[in-house]
Design an enzyme around this catalytic site. Structure first.
Site: not given
Ligand code: 1PR
Length: 594
Positions: A88, A222, A224, A273, A438
């Site tokens: 890279c 990359h 790796e 998550d 979000d």
């Molecule tokens: O704010 O910088 O500390 O980051 C926290 C991170 O955690 C953010 O990226 C935020 O989107 C994520 N987050 C916080 N709370 C939740 C929660 O679900 N209670 N998850 C959360 C957000 C979104 C995607 C999810 C998709 C696809 N999750 O990660 O996987 O929506 O889901 P699906 O395919 O099942 O519909 P910070």
């Protein structure tokens, strides 16, 4: 027999993954890092294999080489005929200079400059689109050229690099061949000096994907991070197989499929998550519109518990083996401060990076923070550095990005240079900074009711509860807990301007719903930014991936969570569907054997 492989470490990016990849190829390899001139001199006579990896900012990288007085020893080492491989920015350093930081002179092995990819690539513009920059994803090598200007003989590779397999690229700048004359000049130089070249294309721009002369080898991609196909390249370098013949098992299967405008495959990301559950264990969870708790009955009593879908490393490894192109870990309760040495994702990343050889992104809690143990401020760049050192390739910033964007607009778009987005991208490169958004739909009676850019709803069945015909997507932070007077588009534009390299676009309205991606929101963002956009939230079946990739705005990648965790579909099933039913180009290296 053990052999030692040396890696030059000028504190640029994820070296953990490279050393893990080498160990994975053969556990008998020992790894030693070289940080400065005295270490180089100490080991010099023993070095037989030297790797020179780099990510991020060209100027920062080249400056570090010169400050550490390493350019002379590197040159002498290469001249002595011993094996050398750059990766890279470790390839880019051997050109003259880069448009990225013209004030820093490179090592000048090739009389060429590096340029930024053009957003306004005619191939995209003709189709009413902009080309996403950075170039992120899986691309192939279009030509392997010998010093005499002829193509490599059929079936012969350059250290395993062939024109069929896909390799992982992540960069904004490249040794771009500006026109026919430039290519002729380069080939003439190659002929006179004995260079082999691997060319690749991003849209209509052709660039050098790998260069080789004798014992000197360097790749822009990359290895790796390129799955088994990439590990093979690394293995062939380590075993001094310069022109191995390609066996049937060395190539990926690619039946008749589309050729995308940019040449990149359809990128599928598995997202995990992660949080601590009520028993104190780190688990993968998944919410429904961000509510990750479920009711369960215990001794006749109803209790709300964090949904436990498995262990982070175990699930991530499963998705890698199923062919995921990237894995994202989000620490969803990171707003709770934890001591720096205890960041729970560090262990997860370290473990995951031992067996997963595609890019890893980590998010949650990337911001300047106060370590509750020492009461000292720890900068966001320092936290990102800890993650990169543990195996992450990108960090994703959520809540902090919202605060940064609010301040950016409050200060008339003045850049302070001190935010997490700016400091991390200045050191590690824009491609290392993902913004996780979000947003939640907010209905508006009239565009004049808000200063945000609104979307006109065309389908009457989707009007708001009071018949509102407009909406915008209002951003939230802290996992949807806090709502802000800021639109998702305004957030993305601010972050792009400050140096973010990619957008992970969630949609709270669609999260966990299985009803498909939020096409309305994706269109609004993708048509207004120039960096890659990852579609997230709502994927419930392979058809949803097809639908999102068919969107006219040209989505760059699609992420899924719940459908994979619940075992409804594997990543491989999604990819096979895209390939077979939709004739889409996907990376499938399940038949490549290391
Ligand atoms: O704010 O910088 O500390 O980051 C926290 C991170 O955690 C953010 O990226 C935020 O989107 C994520 N987050 C916080 N709370 C939740 C929660 O679900 N209670 N998850 C959360 C957000 C979104 C995607 C999810 C998709 C696809 N999750 O990660 O996987 O929506 O889901 P699906 O395919 O099942 O519909 P910070």
């Amino acid at each position: 027999m053990t052999e030692t492989v040396y890696i030059i470490d000028v504190e640029s990016g994820n070296l953990q993954s490279l050393s893990n990849a080498i160990k994975h190829i053969n556990p008998n390899y020992e790894i030693k890092f070289i940080h400065n001139l005295s270490e180089f001199q100490q080991y010099d006579t023993q070095i037989r294999k030297l790797l020179f990896p780099g990510v991020g900012n060209y100027g920062h990288f080249v400056k570090e080489i010169h400050n550490r007085n390493l350019s002379g020893p590197i040159h002498d080492y290469i001249s002595s005929g011993r094996s050398f491989m750059g990766i890279c920015v470790g390839l880019q350093a051997f050109f003259n200079r880069s448009e990225e930081s013209p004030e820093y002179k490179g090592l000048g092995y090739l009389e060429m400059d590096l340029y930024k990819f053009d957003n306004l690539d005619p191939v995209f513009v003709e189709n009413g689109l902009k080309k996403s920059v950075p170039h992120i994803g899986w691309n192939h090598v279009s030509e392997l050229v010998e010093p005499d200007g002829g193509l490599f003989e059929d079936g012969v590779s350059l250290y395993g690099i062939n024109t069929i397999n896909k390799y992982y690229f992540v960069h904004s700048y490249a040794a771009i061949i500006k026109n026919e004359e430039a290519k002729k000049g380069l080939l003439k130089f190659g002929k006179e000096n004995g260079w082999n070249f691997a060319f690749a294309k991003y849209g209509s721009e052709e660039f050098l994907a790998a260069i080789n002369k004798g014992n000197f080898f360097a790749t822009q991609f990359h290895p790796e991070k390129s799955g088994v196909a990439g590990l093979k390249v690394l293995k062939d370098f380590l075993e001094d197989k310069q022109f191995p013949v390609i066996a049937k098992n060395d190539v990926q299967s690619h039946p008749e499929t589309e050729v995308t405008l940019g040449g990149l495959t359809r990128r599928i990301i598995a997202c995990l998550d992660v949080r601590t559950n009520d028993d104190g264990d780190l688990v993968v969870t998944k919410g429904d519109q961000y509510n990750v708790r479920e009711e369960s009955k215990e001794e006749g009593e109803s209790k709300s518990k964090v949904r436990n879908l498995g262990k982070p490393v175990e699930l991530a490894t499963r998705y890698y083996n199923q062919g995921a192109d990237e894995i994202t870990f989000l620490n969803i309760t990171s707003f709770r401060n934890s001591p720096i040495k205890d960041l729970p994702m560090l262990q997860v990343l370290k473990k995951a990076a031992e067996t997963i050889f595609v890019p890893l992104t980590v998010g949650g809690g990337i911001k300047d923070m106060i370590d509750p143990e020492t009461n000292q401020v720890v900068s966001a760049a320092k936290i990102a550095d800890l993650y990169f050192r543990s195996g992450a390739d990108k960090v994703s910033i959520g809540s902090d990005a919202v605060i940064i964007a609010e301040n950016y607009y409050a200060n008339n778009k003045v850049k302070t240079g001190t935010t997490s987005i700016e400091t991390i991208s200045a050191t590690f490169g824009v491609q290392a900074v993902v913004i996780s958004v979000d947003p939640k739909r907010k209905y508006i009676a009239s565009p004049s009711d808000t200063s945000m850019q609104v979307i006109k709803i065309t389908d009457p069945s989707k009007y708001g509860p009071q018949g509102e015909q407009y909406c915008y997507y209002q951003v939230t932070s802290q996992g949807g807990r806090k709502t802000h007077e800021l639109g998702a588009l305004e957030l993305c534009l601010a972050c792009e301007d400050l140096g973010a390299g990619e957008i992970l676009l969630n949609s709270i309205d669609h999260d966990g719903s299985n009803k498909g991606y939020n096409l309305e929101l994706l269109t609004q963002i993708k048509t207004n930014v120039s960096i890659p956009v990852i579609a997230s939230s709502g994927a419930g079946n392979p058809q949803h991936f097809k639908e999102v990739f068919e969107m006219e705005c040209g989505i760059d990648a699609a992420l899924g969570a719940g459908l994979f965790h619940r075992g409804e579909y594997s990543v491989n099933e999604v990819k096979r569907y895209l390939q077979q039913e939709a004739k889409m180009d996907v990376r499938l290296d399940d038949n490549v054997v290391l």
